[in-house]
Structure formats: structure tokens, C-alpha cells
Design an enzyme around this catalytic site. Structure first.
Site, PDB file in Angstrom:
ATOM      1  N   SER A  89      49.887   2.640  28.848  1.00 21.33           N
ATOM      2  CA  SER A  89      48.684   2.778  28.985  1.00 21.33           C
ATOM      3  C   SER A  89      48.132   3.915  30.034  1.00 21.33           C
ATOM      4  O   SER A  89      48.829   3.681  31.100  1.00 21.33           O
ATOM      5  CB  SER A  89      47.710   1.437  29.362  1.00 21.33           C
ATOM      6  OG  SER A  89      46.540   2.002  29.689  1.00 21.33           O
ATOM      7  N   GLY A  98      50.652  -1.013  31.352  1.00 26.25           N
ATOM      8  CA  GLY A  98      50.093   0.005  32.242  1.00 26.25           C
ATOM      9  C   GLY A  98      50.552  -0.285  33.564  1.00 26.25           C
ATOM     10  O   GLY A  98      51.807   0.797  33.769  1.00 26.25           O
ATOM     11  N   ASP A 138      42.536   3.936  26.802  1.00 24.98           N
ATOM     12  CA  ASP A 138      41.687   3.101  26.952  1.00 24.98           C
ATOM     13  C   ASP A 138      40.276   3.675  27.198  1.00 24.98           C
ATOM     14  O   ASP A 138      40.165   4.350  28.325  1.00 24.98           O
ATOM     15  CB  ASP A 138      42.031   2.196  28.075  1.00 24.98           C
ATOM     16  CG  ASP A 138      43.060   1.262  27.996  1.00 24.98           C
ATOM     17  OD1 ASP A 138      42.913   0.375  26.803  1.00 24.98           O
ATOM     18  OD2 ASP A 138      44.173   1.276  28.674  1.00 24.98           O
ATOM     19  N   MET A 177      43.801  -9.460  23.261  1.00 23.56           N
ATOM     20  CA  MET A 177      43.757  -9.223  24.811  1.00 23.56           C
ATOM     21  C   MET A 177      44.333 -10.169  25.505  1.00 23.56           C
ATOM     22  O   MET A 177      43.935 -11.526  25.371  1.00 23.56           O
ATOM     23  CB  MET A 177      42.163  -9.008  25.027  1.00 23.56           C
ATOM     24  CG  MET A 177      41.443  -7.653  24.537  1.00 23.56           C
ATOM     25  SD  MET A 177      42.515  -6.130  25.185  1.00 23.56           S
ATOM     26  CE  MET A 177      42.512  -6.374  26.986  1.00 23.56           C
ATOM     27  N   HIS A 237      48.760   4.605  24.850  1.00 26.89           N
ATOM     28  CA  HIS A 237      47.499   3.715  24.590  1.00 26.89           C
ATOM     29  C   HIS A 237      46.422   4.488  25.467  1.00 26.89           C
ATOM     30  O   HIS A 237      46.599   4.446  26.647  1.00 26.89           O
ATOM     31  CB  HIS A 237      48.033   2.280  25.170  1.00 26.89           C
ATOM     32  CG  HIS A 237      47.006   1.455  24.862  1.00 26.89           C
ATOM     33  ND1 HIS A 237      46.585   0.743  23.566  1.00 26.89           N
ATOM     34  CD2 HIS A 237      46.010   0.689  25.846  1.00 26.89           C
ATOM     35  CE1 HIS A 237      45.570  -0.011  23.997  1.00 26.89           C
ATOM     36  NE2 HIS A 237      44.975  -0.167  25.117  1.00 26.89           N
ATOM     37  N   MET A 294      36.603   0.243  24.296  1.00 29.34           N
ATOM     38  CA  MET A 294      35.996  -1.057  24.950  1.00 29.34           C
ATOM     39  C   MET A 294      34.498  -0.427  25.056  1.00 29.34           C
ATOM     40  O   MET A 294      34.166  -0.175  26.170  1.00 29.34           O
ATOM     41  CB  MET A 294      36.666  -1.282  26.299  1.00 29.34           C
ATOM     42  CG  MET A 294      38.062  -2.029  25.943  1.00 29.34           C
ATOM     43  SD  MET A 294      39.137  -2.082  27.336  1.00 29.34           S
ATOM     44  CE  MET A 294      39.732  -0.366  26.727  1.00 29.34           C
ATOM     45  N   HIS A 308      42.051   2.629  22.123  1.00 33.62           N
ATOM     46  CA  HIS A 308      41.297   1.086  22.395  1.00 33.62           C
ATOM     47  C   HIS A 308      40.050   1.648  22.891  1.00 33.62           C
ATOM     48  O   HIS A 308      39.642   1.790  24.026  1.00 33.62           O
ATOM     49  CB  HIS A 308      42.342   0.493  23.349  1.00 33.62           C
ATOM     50  CG  HIS A 308      41.594  -0.914  23.659  1.00 33.62           C
ATOM     51  ND1 HIS A 308      42.351  -1.691  24.634  1.00 33.62           N
ATOM     52  CD2 HIS A 308      40.716  -1.570  23.076  1.00 33.62           C
ATOM     53  CE1 HIS A 308      41.608  -2.877  24.661  1.00 33.62           C
ATOM     54  NE2 HIS A 308      40.564  -2.906  23.873  1.00 33.62           N
ATOM     55  N   MET A 343      36.274   3.275  27.959  1.00 28.65           N
ATOM     56  CA  MET A 343      35.539   2.214  28.654  1.00 28.65           C
ATOM     57  C   MET A 343      34.180   2.713  28.893  1.00 28.65           C
ATOM     58  O   MET A 343      33.905   3.935  29.590  1.00 28.65           O
ATOM     59  CB  MET A 343      36.089   1.624  29.897  1.00 28.65           C
ATOM     60  CG  MET A 343      37.388   0.900  29.754  1.00 28.65           C
ATOM     61  SD  MET A 343      37.987   0.121  31.198  1.00 28.65           S
ATOM     62  CE  MET A 343      39.706  -0.371  30.704  1.00 28.65           C
ATOM     63  N   GLY A 367      48.510  -7.202  31.213  1.00 25.03           N
ATOM     64  CA  GLY A 367      49.556  -7.947  32.013  1.00 25.03           C
ATOM     65  C   GLY A 367      50.992  -8.133  31.443  1.00 25.03           C
ATOM     66  O   GLY A 367      51.729  -9.025  31.787  1.00 25.03           O
ATOM     67  N   ASP A 421      47.821  -6.786  24.847  1.00 28.84           N
ATOM     68  CA  ASP A 421      47.246  -5.767  25.975  1.00 28.84           C
ATOM     69  C   ASP A 421      46.988  -6.409  26.946  1.00 28.84           C
ATOM     70  O   ASP A 421      45.713  -7.381  26.964  1.00 28.84           O
ATOM     71  CB  ASP A 421      46.339  -5.039  25.269  1.00 28.84           C
ATOM     72  CG  ASP A 421      45.597  -3.778  25.961  1.00 28.84           C
ATOM     73  OD1 ASP A 421      46.249  -3.615  27.259  1.00 28.84           O
ATOM     74  OD2 ASP A 421      44.918  -3.103  25.757  1.00 28.84           O
ATOM     75  N   PHE A 442      40.092  -3.593  33.192  1.00 31.51           N
ATOM     76  CA  PHE A 442      40.718  -2.900  34.426  1.00 31.51           C
ATOM     77  C   PHE A 442      42.444  -3.272  33.984  1.00 31.51           C
ATOM     78  O   PHE A 442      42.747  -4.012  33.359  1.00 31.51           O
ATOM     79  CB  PHE A 442      40.432  -3.695  35.578  1.00 31.51           C
ATOM     80  CG  PHE A 442      39.160  -3.715  35.939  1.00 31.51           C
ATOM     81  CD1 PHE A 442      38.715  -2.795  36.716  1.00 31.51           C
ATOM     82  CD2 PHE A 442      38.244  -4.750  35.533  1.00 31.51           C
ATOM     83  CE1 PHE A 442      37.074  -2.663  37.109  1.00 31.51           C
ATOM     84  CE2 PHE A 442      36.977  -4.677  35.640  1.00 31.51           C
ATOM     85  CZ  PHE A 442      36.318  -3.565  36.704  1.00 31.51           C
TER      86      PHE A 442
HETATM   87  C1  DX5 Z   1      42.430  -3.307  29.891  1.00 30.59           C
HETATM   88  C2  DX5 Z   1      43.147  -2.119  29.027  1.00 30.59           C
HETATM   89  C3  DX5 Z   1      44.576  -2.206  29.124  1.00 30.59           C
HETATM   90  C4  DX5 Z   1      45.054  -1.987  30.359  1.00 30.59           C
HETATM   91  C5  DX5 Z   1      46.537  -2.540  30.567  1.00 30.59           C
HETATM   92  O1  DX5 Z   1      41.163  -3.705  29.695  1.00 30.59           O
HETATM   93  O2  DX5 Z   1      42.640  -2.478  27.988  1.00 30.59           O
HETATM   94  O3  DX5 Z   1      45.085  -1.307  28.140  1.00 30.59           O
HETATM   95  O4  DX5 Z   1      45.463  -0.577  30.807  1.00 30.59           O
HETATM   96  O5  DX5 Z   1      46.939  -2.539  31.902  1.00 30.59           O
HETATM   97  P1  DX5 Z   1      47.927  -3.635  32.499  1.00 30.59           P
HETATM   98  O6  DX5 Z   1      49.343  -3.266  31.558  1.00 30.59           O
HETATM   99  O7  DX5 Z   1      48.053  -3.149  33.833  1.00 30.59           O
HETATM  100  O8  DX5 Z   1      47.590  -4.914  32.279  1.00 30.59           O
HETATM  101 ZN    ZN Z   2      43.805  -1.234  26.106  1.00 29.83          ZN
END
Ligand code: DX5
Ligand code: ZN
Length: 223
Positions: A8, A197, A35, A137, A33, A68, A66, A37, A177, A175, A143
Site C-alpha cells: 500500500s 502498508g 488507497d 477489511m 495498492h 474509500m 481501493h 480517501m 494489519g 487489507d 488509516f
Molecule cells: C486502510 C487502507 C489500507 C492501509 C493498510 O484504510 O485501506 O490499505 O494502507 O495499511 P496497514 O497494512 O499498515 O494496515
Molecule cells: Zn486499502
């Protein structure tokens, strides 16, 4: 098929984005990936089209975008034109999800639906065969660097069982953690694409971490 690793770029160094993109190009990663937002669907704003286009200009691997955002149907064509190979919308953001999925496919893109941690997988039953991928998710979106929500494992098991019956080719992406400590159990549960990420970019050797995530071998554990 070996599982997919999608770093990510939300966790990349935006002042050195080209350097981090090159690192991913040279690594064993499969996708980027990306993101997006909007500060409405999620309590954070990341980036939009200019950054997507900058990533596309340098990335040598498919962009897994992705969204959001609310009202994603307004922007499908622009994201496809901007370089998305896979476009993910949230179940919770689409009143007419079937229509949005068809828009994505008609634009020539692979279609994915994301589920927030509280959204049951059974809600996708009547649309599953239209999808290329489901994104489970494992944190509340918004975040990077959050703690993995363990219930995601049960959701993946349930979704893989559902997919085995009606759509075995479905890709299940996880996606939030994801890291070296839980990727084996996620593979075992039935997921086959992994966003990471913080696990990659906070590592002292991101290229090696991507290789480690890619080369985890859970074959002996698969159900
Ligand atoms: C969170 C994002 C993820 C994020 C994952 O809303 O969709 O893609 O970047 O980050 P990590 O792998 O650090 O949880
Ligand atoms: Zn994501």
C-alpha cells in the site's frame, strides 16, 4: 496460484514516491495498492487523481485501487482512465451496488467490493459471481498502521466456502494489519491477495519484507 502481495503506497514516503515505486517495481510484489480517501466515507483524506496518475506513470505492475469514497459511481471512468486495473468500491458506499459493479466491468476493469469489519459476507451472495475479487477489511478503513481485527479470519473462511460453491476463481484480498505474523493463517483461511502498508514500509528492508510475505508457504496448512 501463489498468493498476491500488494504494497500500500499510503505508507510510502510521498516526498520520495518515485523511489518507493521503483522499490516495488524491483521487488517480488504483484500489484500496487492505491488507497483513495475522501474525508466523508472515512475520517481521513489521502490523495486523488494527480497522485494516481503519477503512480501510474512509473509503476510497472497493475494498480489495485481501493476507493474509500461516497458516490464512487461518479468517478469510475476517471479512475479507469487514470490507470486502475482493479477497482474496489465499498459495499457500505453503494446503494445500487450491482449497477456500480457493471459500470466498472463495462469500463474494462476488474471489479472488487470491500466489506467493512461489521459487514457480513453473506450480503454479497447475490452479486458474488459478478465480482473478480472481494476485499475483506481487517481494520476500520481510514488509516495505515492499525491493529488487525481477528474476526476477519472467520469472515474469510465463510467467504471462501461460499465462493467454492458458486465462484471458485474469486480472489479474496485482506487489507489492514497484515504482516509476517498473520499471513499464514490468512492463507490457510482462504485469502489469496494481501495488502501491506506498515509491515513493508516500516521495515528496515522493505524489499526483503515483500519477499518474506510472498514466500510464506502455507501449503501444508491449507484446508
Ligand atoms: C486502510 C487502507 C489500507 C492501509 C493498510 O484504510 O485501506 O490499505 O494502507 O495499511 P496497514 O497494512 O499498515 O494496515
Ligand atoms: Zn486499502
Amino acid at each position: 496460484m501463489k498468493h498476491i502481495i500488494a504494497p500500500s503506497i499510503l505508507s510510502a514516503d510521498f516526498a520520495n514516491l518515485q523511489r518507493d515505486i521503483e522499490m516495488i517495481n524491483q521487488s517480488e510484489a504483484d500489484w500496487f495498492h492505491v488507497d483513495v480517501m475522501d474525508g466523508v466515507f472515512v475520517p481521513n483524506i489521502s490523495f486523488g487523481f494527480p497522485v494516481l496518475k503519477a503512480v501510474k506513470a512509473h509503476a510497472k505492475k497493475p494498480l489495485d485501487v481501493h476507493l474509500m469514497i461516497v458516490n464512487p459511481e461518479k468517478y469510475i471512468q476517471e479512475f479507469v482512465d487514470g490507470g486502475a486495473a482493479i477497482l474496489t468500491v465499498h459495499y457500505e458506499a453503494c446503494t445500487h451496488l450491482h449497477r456500480v459493479v457493471q459500470m466498472i466491468k463495462n469500463a474494462g476493469c476488474k471489479a472488487c467490493v470491500a466489506l467493512n469489519p461489521h459487514t457480513p459476507v453473506g450480503l454479497l451472495k447475490d452479486i458474488l459471481t459478478d465480482l473478480d475479487m472481494v476485499l475483506v477489511m481487517s481494520v476500520n478503513p481510514g488509516f495505515g498502521g492499525q491493529q488487525f481485527i481477528h474476526q476477519a479470519i472467520n469472515k474469510i473462511i465463510e467467504l471462501r466456502q461460499m465462493a467454492n460453491e458458486i465462484h471458485p476463481e474469486l480472489i479474496i484480498e485482506v487489507d489492514g494489519g497484515v504482516g509476517i505474523s498473520n499471513i499464514e493463517s490468512l492463507i490457510k483461511a482462504g485469502a489469496n491477495a494481501f495488502v501491506a502498508g506498515n509491515a513493508i514500509f516500516a521495515s528496515s528492508n522493505p524489499t526483503q519484507m515483500i519477499a518474506d510475505l510472498k514466500n510464506v508457504d502455507a501449503r501444508s496448512q491449507q484446508i
